[in-house]
Design a protein around this motif. Structure first.
Motif, short mmCIF file in Angstrom:
data_model
loop_
_atom_site.label_atom_id
_atom_site.label_comp_id
_atom_site.label_asym_id
_atom_site.label_seq_id
_atom_site.Cartn_x
_atom_site.Cartn_y
_atom_site.Cartn_z
N ASN A 45 -2.73 5.94 -2.56
CA ASN A 45 -3.00 4.58 -3.00
C ASN A 45 -1.69 3.85 -3.24
OD1 ASN A 45 -3.81 2.26 -4.24
ND2 ASN A 45 -5.27 3.24 -5.64
N LEU A 46 -1.52 2.71 -2.61
CA LEU A 46 -0.26 1.98 -2.73
C LEU A 46 -0.26 0.95 -3.85
CD1 LEU A 46 0.67 1.33 1.00
CD2 LEU A 46 0.96 3.39 -0.37
N ALA A 47 -1.28 1.00 -4.72
CA ALA A 47 -1.37 0.01 -5.79
C ALA A 47 -0.11 -0.02 -6.63
CB ALA A 47 -2.58 0.30 -6.67
N ALA A 75 5.06 -1.32 -1.07
CA ALA A 75 4.36 -0.44 -0.13
C ALA A 75 5.22 0.75 0.26
CB ALA A 75 3.93 -1.22 1.10
N VAL A 76 6.50 0.48 0.54
CA VAL A 76 7.41 1.58 0.91
C VAL A 76 7.62 2.52 -0.27
CG1 VAL A 76 9.77 2.12 1.64
CG2 VAL A 76 8.58 0.19 2.66
N SER A 77 7.74 1.96 -1.46
CA SER A 77 7.99 2.76 -2.66
C SER A 77 6.83 3.70 -2.96
CB SER A 77 8.22 1.84 -3.87
OG SER A 77 9.29 0.97 -3.66
N ASN A 78 5.59 3.25 -2.76
CA ASN A 78 4.42 4.04 -3.14
C ASN A 78 3.76 4.77 -1.98
OD1 ASN A 78 4.30 3.48 -6.01
ND2 ASN A 78 3.82 1.38 -5.45
N SER A 79 4.27 4.58 -0.79
CA SER A 79 3.72 5.29 0.37
C SER A 79 3.86 6.80 0.17
CB SER A 79 4.47 4.86 1.64
OG SER A 79 4.03 5.60 2.75
N GLN A 86 0.74 -4.31 5.26
CA GLN A 86 -0.61 -3.91 5.68
C GLN A 86 -0.56 -2.66 6.55
OE1 GLN A 86 -2.78 -6.88 7.86
NE2 GLN A 86 -4.58 -5.57 8.13
N PHE A 87 0.43 -2.59 7.41
CA PHE A 87 0.54 -1.45 8.34
C PHE A 87 0.82 -0.15 7.57
CE2 PHE A 87 2.99 1.21 11.34
CZ PHE A 87 2.03 1.35 12.33
N ILE A 88 1.68 -0.22 6.57
CA ILE A 88 1.98 0.97 5.76
C ILE A 88 0.72 1.47 5.08
CG2 ILE A 88 3.24 1.81 3.73
CD1 ILE A 88 5.52 -0.12 4.58
N ARG A 89 -0.09 0.54 4.58
CA ARG A 89 -1.36 0.92 3.94
C ARG A 89 -2.28 1.62 4.94
NH1 ARG A 89 -1.58 -4.69 0.67
NH2 ARG A 89 -0.66 -3.97 -1.29
N LEU A 90 -2.33 1.10 6.16
CA LEU A 90 -3.19 1.71 7.17
C LEU A 90 -2.72 3.13 7.52
CD1 LEU A 90 -3.79 -1.29 9.62
CD2 LEU A 90 -5.49 -0.15 8.19
#
Length: 541
Positions: A534-536, A405-409, A363-367
């Motif tokens: 977008n981290l989708a 999340a890390v991969s798509n950040s 969640q934090f990476i998305r924020l």
């Protein structure tokens, strides 16, 4: 988070007891070893080679770099221990590389070490060159090459020739991206090496010294029977007057360096990233606690945990940290802070990763991507929790969300390995395979699939179960010998110098330099736009 003064201050809980003193002494010893090895990495060949080089009126590569840089400004040397303790490799790959200021512009600078095997390239030279090129491209940096090389080390030609061609492809791609490359040729640049300056945007050659040709005089005579001297064949004067390969003919090395600085100064270079207003404040707040105390806080034994909050409070501005989900998943610390005026989202380990920790970090990476804020990963983890209970609860799904999340950040990430970095914990915490913009290690850190005790234990269980299935007795002496060899291999290959030698980090650093290096790296990443995405991705609910 527009006003840093509103952020809560972290309070240190450090007690300077016997354990603190023990850690401090052991870490000082590790740093002493590091400094000795870094000092060795600055050596530029044997005394005879250096004397001959200086006798010709030429400067050593580190002196060339010093003259190129703005006075009294930092130089972040990268991958200095590449090739350490590897057979047939030169320490540093016969290349000095780093980032420094030239006419106020942050530039990626490389220089061959001509007094070390003629500056010839070996396998580690190519690998280091590829990593340096990636840093320059990702961070939108002008590139200055100080060239004097004998080309590929012939006894390693197969290991240099095939991957080495990627250097030329990289230079061509930089031109397409409007990323300027300036080559200053101080001596020989032969065969494939001739394409290094030729594919640059701007070439400076030193008169009566620089020589660029596809084939030197002996090869020309052998191939076509033509006898010609090196200067007529590929000297700076010829390339400046006839071939047009050279854009500027310098009278000497000092003049060449001056011309390189003039070129950078005329670029009118602007960072693409919008520098945060806080970075422009009249005064950047220093941490409230002495960064030297990190040496007593951090254990040299990675099996002994330490509180990552104590690291954060000594590297962030004013020791101020806005914690995200402070009561949830305490083994991962997440929150926002400023370092030298640059806002960062920090993800730090307090050992093993459970489901709550993975969910919180995701969640934090998305924020941070939503806020366009760079990420800082502070690694110290044995990995994800295992066991029947955790498998039933879905630890794999939680870990997959974290890794996704890390991969798509899309925001820049910087990673510091400050302790253990084992298994999928390395992946989730943005290890080398996940392309952080920069990755540095502390001298106490270890990185591998798991610790030696765990790995040997797993192998021992598997072997005993296999023997039991076929009804064979276990040869305990053979098992003990095998375990001893296996332990030695694992301990060696997880050692920080082994991993740094193979470019699995961008350098081993004194923990006390962490804040300074992070501030410089954060400034560098703003040469490119800092934008989240977008981290989708694949998701299992």
């Amino acid at each position: 988070m527009t006003n840093p003064t509103d952020i809560p201050i972290l309070k240190s809980k450090v007690i300077k007891d016997e354990a603190y003193d023990k850690n401090y002494k052991e870490m000082l010893s590790m740093i002493s070893t590091l400094n000795d090895r870094l000092s060795k990495a600055t050596e530029q060949g044997d005394e005879k080679a250096i004397k001959q080089h200086l006798k010709r009126g030429q400067l050593l590569v580190r002196d060339r770099i010093d003259l190129l840089l703005d006075e009294d400004t930092p130089f972040l040397e990268l991958c200095p221990l590449a090739g350490w303790n590897q057979k047939d490799m030169t320490l540093g790959g016969s290349i000095v590389a780093g980032i420094g200021l030239v006419c106020g512009v942050e530039c990626l600078i490389t220089g061959n070490v001509p007094t070390l095997f003629g500056g010839s390239s070996n396998e580690i030279s190519v690998a280091k060159g590829a990593r340096i090129a990636a840093i320059a491209k990702e961070n939108n940096l002008p590139f200055i090459q100080l060239i004097q090389t004998g080309g590929a080390k012939l006894d390693q030609q197969s290991k240099v020739f095939h991957p080495g061609g990627g250097q030329f492809r990289m230079l061509a791609q930089r031109t397409k991206l409007n990323l300027p490359t300036c080559s200053v040729v101080f001596g020989s640049s032969t065969a494939g090496g001739a394409y290094t300056p030729a594919l640059s945007d701007y070439i400076i050659m030193v008169k009566n010294q620089a020589q660029v040709f596809l084939g030197g005089p002996p090869l020309v005579q052998m191939a076509i029977g033509e006898k010609v001297d090196a200067e007529s064949l590929g000297g700076g004067d010829m390339h400046s007057r006839k071939s047009g390969v050279s854009d500027q003919l310098a009278l000497d090395e000092y003049d060449a360096i001056k011309k390189a600085r003039e070129f950078i100064g005329r670029l009118n270079w602007q960072k693409k990233g919008k520098i945060p207003v806080t970075h422009l404040l009249p005064k950047i707040e220093e941490p409230l606690y002495d960064i030297d105390e990190l040496l007593g806080i951090v254990s040299t034994n990675i099996r002994i945990p330490f509180d990552a909050n104590e690291v954060i409070t000594r590297i962030v501005d004013g020791s101020k940290f806005m914690v995200f989900k402070p009561l949830y998943g305490p083994n991962i610390i997440t929150g926002w802070a400023y370092i030298h005026g640059f806002q960062v989202g920090i993800i730090a380990n307090n050992n093993v990763i459970f489901m709550q920790e993975a969910n919180k970090a995701t969640q934090f990476i998305r924020l941070c991507n939503m806020m366009n804020v760079p990420l800082l990963f502070l690694q110290n983890t044995t990995g994800f929790m295992v066991g029947k209970e955790y498998e039933e609860k879905g630890i794999i799904k939680a870990g997959a969300h974290f890794v996704n999340a890390v991969s798509n950040s899309q925001v820049p990430a910087i990673t510091i390995m400050m302790g253990a970095s084992y298994g999928a914990g390395n992946y989730a915490m943005c290890g080398r395979a996940y392309n952080p913009r920069f990755l540095f290690s502390w001298p106490n850190s270890k990185c591998s699939v798991m610790g030696p005790d765990q790995l040997i234990g797993v192998m021992d269980i598997i072997m005993r179960e296999a023997a039991d299935r076929v009804g064979k007795p276990v040869n305990e002496k053979l098992v003990a010998e095998r375990n001893k060899v296996l332990r030695s291999i694992v301990e060696n290959e997880s050692d920080v110098y082994w991993t740094s030698s193979r470019l699995l980090d961008d350098g081993i650093i004194d923990p006390r330099m962490t804040r300074v290096i992070l501030g410089f790296c954060l400034s560098i990443v703003y040469n490119e736009k800092v934008e989240g995405g977008n981290l989708a991705g694949a998701s299992r609910m």
